[in-house]
Design an enzyme around this catalytic site. Structure first.
Site, mmCIF file in Angstrom:
data_model
loop_
_atom_site.group_PDB
_atom_site.id
_atom_site.type_symbol
_atom_site.label_atom_id
_atom_site.label_comp_id
_atom_site.label_asym_id
_atom_site.label_seq_id
_atom_site.Cartn_x
_atom_site.Cartn_y
_atom_site.Cartn_z
ATOM 1 N N ASN A 96 0.829 -1.208 0.000
ATOM 2 C CA ASN A 96 0.000 0.000 0.000
ATOM 3 C C ASN A 96 0.865 1.260 0.000
ATOM 4 O O ASN A 96 0.609 2.217 -0.732
ATOM 5 C CB ASN A 96 -0.900 0.023 1.236
ATOM 6 C CG ASN A 96 -2.045 -0.964 1.155
ATOM 7 O OD1 ASN A 96 -2.317 -1.535 0.103
ATOM 8 N ND2 ASN A 96 -2.720 -1.164 2.265
ATOM 9 N N ARG A 423 -10.314 -4.537 -14.453
ATOM 10 C CA ARG A 423 -9.171 -5.381 -14.114
ATOM 11 C C ARG A 423 -9.625 -6.826 -14.231
ATOM 12 O O ARG A 423 -10.751 -7.162 -13.886
ATOM 13 C CB ARG A 423 -8.683 -5.140 -12.680
ATOM 14 C CG ARG A 423 -8.281 -3.709 -12.349
ATOM 15 C CD ARG A 423 -7.707 -3.638 -10.934
ATOM 16 N NE ARG A 423 -7.665 -2.280 -10.430
ATOM 17 C CZ ARG A 423 -6.682 -1.412 -10.674
ATOM 18 N NH1 ARG A 423 -5.684 -1.781 -11.441
ATOM 19 N NH2 ARG A 423 -6.716 -0.187 -10.171
ATOM 20 N N ARG A 453 -5.015 1.768 -13.431
ATOM 21 C CA ARG A 453 -3.664 1.987 -12.905
ATOM 22 C C ARG A 453 -2.968 0.688 -12.516
ATOM 23 O O ARG A 453 -3.514 -0.141 -11.800
ATOM 24 C CB ARG A 453 -3.737 2.923 -11.694
ATOM 25 C CG ARG A 453 -2.383 3.253 -11.087
ATOM 26 C CD ARG A 453 -2.542 4.256 -9.968
ATOM 27 N NE ARG A 453 -2.862 5.577 -10.487
ATOM 28 C CZ ARG A 453 -3.581 6.471 -9.808
ATOM 29 N NH1 ARG A 453 -4.076 6.162 -8.641
ATOM 30 N NH2 ARG A 453 -3.807 7.653 -10.327
ATOM 31 N N HIS A 483 -15.104 2.769 -15.072
ATOM 32 C CA HIS A 483 -14.879 2.016 -13.849
ATOM 33 C C HIS A 483 -16.089 1.159 -13.479
ATOM 34 O O HIS A 483 -16.028 0.354 -12.555
ATOM 35 C CB HIS A 483 -14.550 2.996 -12.713
ATOM 36 C CG HIS A 483 -14.129 2.354 -11.431
ATOM 37 N ND1 HIS A 483 -14.895 2.398 -10.286
ATOM 38 C CD2 HIS A 483 -13.019 1.647 -11.104
ATOM 39 C CE1 HIS A 483 -14.282 1.762 -9.315
ATOM 40 N NE2 HIS A 483 -13.132 1.293 -9.778
ATOM 41 N N TYR A 516 -11.877 -10.115 -2.038
ATOM 42 C CA TYR A 516 -12.570 -8.833 -1.946
ATOM 43 C C TYR A 516 -14.028 -9.065 -1.599
ATOM 44 O O TYR A 516 -14.678 -9.940 -2.170
ATOM 45 C CB TYR A 516 -12.513 -8.093 -3.290
ATOM 46 C CG TYR A 516 -11.204 -7.436 -3.624
ATOM 47 C CD1 TYR A 516 -9.991 -7.948 -3.180
ATOM 48 C CD2 TYR A 516 -11.176 -6.305 -4.430
ATOM 49 C CE1 TYR A 516 -8.800 -7.336 -3.521
ATOM 50 C CE2 TYR A 516 -9.983 -5.690 -4.777
ATOM 51 C CZ TYR A 516 -8.801 -6.210 -4.316
ATOM 52 O OH TYR A 516 -7.619 -5.610 -4.655
ATOM 53 N N ARG A 612 -13.844 2.154 4.225
ATOM 54 C CA ARG A 612 -12.643 1.355 4.446
ATOM 55 C C ARG A 612 -11.407 2.229 4.558
ATOM 56 O O ARG A 612 -10.560 2.015 5.409
ATOM 57 C CB ARG A 612 -12.442 0.366 3.298
ATOM 58 C CG ARG A 612 -11.254 -0.577 3.551
ATOM 59 C CD ARG A 612 -10.983 -1.490 2.386
ATOM 60 N NE ARG A 612 -10.091 -0.892 1.411
ATOM 61 C CZ ARG A 612 -10.361 -0.749 0.142
ATOM 62 N NH1 ARG A 612 -11.527 -1.117 -0.332
ATOM 63 N NH2 ARG A 612 -9.491 -0.201 -0.697
ATOM 64 N N HIS A 640 -14.982 -3.882 -0.106
ATOM 65 C CA HIS A 640 -14.869 -3.204 -1.396
ATOM 66 C C HIS A 640 -16.207 -2.744 -1.967
ATOM 67 O O HIS A 640 -16.235 -1.975 -2.927
ATOM 68 C CB HIS A 640 -14.186 -4.157 -2.389
ATOM 69 C CG HIS A 640 -13.732 -3.532 -3.663
ATOM 70 N ND1 HIS A 640 -14.316 -3.807 -4.878
ATOM 71 C CD2 HIS A 640 -12.748 -2.635 -3.917
ATOM 72 C CE1 HIS A 640 -13.712 -3.121 -5.827
ATOM 73 N NE2 HIS A 640 -12.751 -2.395 -5.278
#
Length: 739
Positions: A96, A423, A453, A483, A516, A612, A640
């Site tokens: 992170n 992704r 990213r 997204h 997730y 979160r 998530h």
């Protein structure tokens, strides 16, 4: 976290958590103490839409992010967390922080250098924010190193898993590793000298390096050389059964092999973090792919933003690194070795189940298969009967979303599949199914977000593979990332067409779906199908539709749609009707939405926020936000999902989808929320939100000064409810009872 997952980029209340208040980043007050609003502002304003709010009402987002990563570190420090999971949390913390420096710190430095940096919404000057990051991140990295050296590593040794340094190995182990060095490491090493004929070499981002000082015995002159640790080698090499040593120790022990005839005087380990954010000009959409590929090459050479070194480094060598890398003393992090603890993820993956969270295997959702069997559920038949609300990883991804796409690809009655991919994994069954569908003659449209990213390379690869199979591949709208998580299937049923859809909060990524926490909706509702058809037409063509039946879509309608619903709760409260706002997101930063929540609180509407990561809202401030509570839950799964609920009682309006409350989500992305129609599903989601924000659930509580306090035990010292373990147990009982 990440990631670790990137978005994690991170997973994270332990099974039997301990209590304790946060320290360092989370409890330190803002540099300028928060001032409560003037008494005149505390009174309920006559016109809440135009009420003046205190100028220092926002928390700093960078400090808030560091506070989030501190919560991850606290799980590594918590002795009640299973031991190998503690090692994994150390890895997630490190991963992170790497991404934070590569993107957030790098972006802040770039804006300062170019003179375009402005005060943050918190009112802090850019340079002050940067200095706070240096101080706070250094304290956290030192805590991480201490946690590893003093608690996690000794505890692992007590369980027979030894993380050693070279001198701790037996002679037999050293001999074995010397043989490994000669066969597998030495041939790929390239020592690079630094002298008038050899300029200082390029140091790639996040690579481990040895700074080596050698002396020529003939002349007595000292020389500097750099040796890069090959990135494809394991971070920790196994010397013997469950005894591991850092790979750089093995290289360092055999430096004389690299410099024959020279006297090796000293060596030091260092690691550089570079600016790896991307800036792509999108004026010409046709050249977006080529522009991105060029930018990916440039990213490798971004300027350094952090230098990590071991504390034992010689000052002369450190000065050389600082000078050649052109960084400042503030950007140097001297730590106890070993550096780069992201490699602990490999140690955490060892086959020692007794040192991990109890294994959990998700089952098929009960609405897709009333009784578990060897026969795959009929997704289309089930969804025709009712909407299906999925909650991953508690509900299996492979027997729901993945099977939905696979059955669509194989079904001869399916005419078209339209899908967004943000992704996905390297061996994605979703991508394989889409290729199969295209090759069988179906119309397949795939919107691949190649600007996701750190997944840019993979997404470019998949885009080209899909194109070669005959899929129609598009890259979305110029200037906007896509997204949203959408899949639309068009099926011939008799003499008419029926549309089936999936809208979710998570990526179509089978591997992360096991780590997730995400929510998704499978539906054959005609309005949702029509909405998605319109939206895909907008994404692939020139449609300018902005109004949808059951969707809120960014950047056009999402922010205003949420704010109008928050304001509606103010009206409901004033007119004596039940009113409430409950929100579950990864981050909340958007000032307009936060101000709407402040005004709702001032009007008396209760607001619960489950976040979160980043939270720029100050809860519990008299006259401003005393009706707002903010909670954070971290545990074995990365929380998530995004859920928005308005109202209380039986008439609650609930939305789920992809957007967080951040500028990028609301202004620079295609994001989608879908309105949940089924009353039972609304009840389920409201119950989830109520449980997550309950004082009887283990969580961190945010205070008005930006400090987070962990609440893990009750007044009698008994553990509070672990949200994720509660949901796991509920699924186990459901399968055990056959219900």
């Amino acid at each position: 976290m990440p990631g670790a997952p990137r978005d994690l980029s991170t997973r994270t209340a332990p099974t039997a958590p301990t209590t304790g208040s946060a320290v360092a980043v989370e409890t330190s007050p803002e540099p300028a103490a928060f001032r409560p609003p003037h008494p005149e502002q505390s009174a309920e304003p006559r016109s809440p839409e135009h009420a003046e709010l205190p100028h220092d009402r926002f928390l700093d987002r960078e400090r808030s992010w560091l506070a989030f990563n501190q919560r991850v570190l606290e799980l590594a420090e918590d002795e009640s967390t299973p031991l190998l999971e503690r090692a994994r949390f150390l890895s997630i913390f490190a991963s992170n922080l790497d991404e934070f420096f590569m993107v957030r710190v790098a972006g802040l430095k770039r804006r300062i250098a170019t003179g375009v940096a402005t005060r943050a919404a918190s009112g802090r000057r850019p340079r002050d924010v940067l200095e706070t990051i240096w101080t706070s991140s250094r304290a956290l990295m030192e805590r991480q190193a201490e946690c590893f050296e003093r608690t996690v590593s000794p505890a692992l040794a007590a369980e027979g898993i030894h993380l050693l340094r070279w001198p701790d190995l037996t002679e037999q182990e050293q001999t074995r590793l010397f043989s490994f060095f000669r066969k597998r490491i030495f041939p790929v090493l390239t020592p690079l000298a630094v002298d008038p004929a050899h300029p200082f070499p390029y140091i790639s981002g996040l690579s481990l390096n040895l700074a080596v000082v050698v002396r020529n015995p003939a002349t007595g002159h000292k020389h500097f050389a750099r040796v890069k640790v090959p990135p494809l080698l394991a971070r920790f090499l196994e010397a013997s059964a469950q005894r591991y040593v850092p790979v750089e120790d093995v290289i360092a022990a055999h430096l004389e092999e690299l410099f024959p005839g020279m006297e090796v005087l000293d060596h030091h380990i260092f690691r550089v973090t570079r600016n790896e954010d991307l800036e792509v000009e999108e004026d010409d959409a046709e050249n977006l792919l080529q522009a991105l590929e060029k930018e990916l090459l440039r990213r490798r050479f971004g300027p350094p933003v952090r230098l990590e070194v071991e504390r034992s480094i010689d000052r002369e060598v450190l000065d050389l690194l600082i000078r050649e890398l052109k960084i400042t003393e503030e950007e140097v992090y001297a730590l106890a070795g070993p550096l780069d603890l992201t490699g602990l993820d490999d140690i955490a993956s060892l086959d020692r189940p007794e040192l991990k969270f109890p294994k959990f295997i998700a089952g098929t959702h009960r609405d897709l298969a009333e009784v578990e069997s060897a026969t795959a559920p009929d997704i289309f038949g089930a969804v025709r009967e009712r909407d299906v609300l999925l909650h991953h990883p508690y509900d299996s991804f492979s027997t729901s979303v993945q099977l939905f796409v696979e059955q669509a690809a194989a079904d001869p009655d399916v005419l078209a599949i339209k899908q967004t991919l943000y992704r996905t994994s390297g061996d994605s069954p979703i991508v394989d199914a889409l290729i199969d569908a295209a090759e069988s003659g179906k119309q397949v449209l795939v919107l691949v977000e190649i600007k996701a990213r750190f997944d840019e390379h993979a997404n470019i690869k998949w885009a080209r593979k899909l194109e070669q199979a005959g899929c129609h591949v598009v890259y979305g709208l110029v200037g906007l990332k896509t997204h949203s998580k959408l899949c639309l299937v068009v099926r011939q049923e008799g003499d008419h067409l029926r549309r089936y859809a999936h809208i979710g909060t998570g990526n179509y990524h089978p591997k992360t779906a096991r780590m997730y926490e995400d929510i998704g909706l499978l539906t054959a509702d005609p309005d949702v199908g029509a909405d998605l058809s319109d939206l895909f037409n907008r994404l692939s063509g020139y449609s300018r539709r902005d109004n949808y039946r059951r969707l809120l879509v960014a950047p056009r309608s999402l922010r205003d749609g949420l704010i109008s619903r928050i304001r509606r709760e103010v009206v409901n409260h004033r007119e004596g009707r039940p009113a409430a706002v409950r929100i579950k997101v990864n981050s909340i930063v958007d000032e307009r939405v936060i101000d709407a929540l402040y005004r709702a609180s001032q009007a008396g509407v209760p607001v619960d926020i489950w976040v979160r990561g980043i939270c720029a809202l100050r809860p519990g401030v008299p006259g401003l936000s005393e009706n707002i509570r903010v909670r954070s839950i971290l545990g074995r799964f990365l929380e998530h999902s995004r859920v928005y609920a308005f109202g209380s009682g039986g008439d609650t309006e609930v939305w789920l989808g992809s957007p967080d409350l951040m500028h990028r989500n609301l202004d620079r992305r295609i994001e989608v929320l879908v309105k949940v129609a089924d009353p039972a599903h609304r009840h389920t989601l409201n119950r989830l939100l109520a449980t997550g924000t309950s004082d009887s659930t283990a969580s961190w509580h945010l205070g008005p000064d930006g400090g987070w306090t962990r609440h893990a035990v009750d007044e009698d010292g008994a553990p509070l409810r672990d949200m994720q373990e509660t949901l796991i147990e509920a699924r186990r009982k459901r399968r055990g009872s056959g219900n």
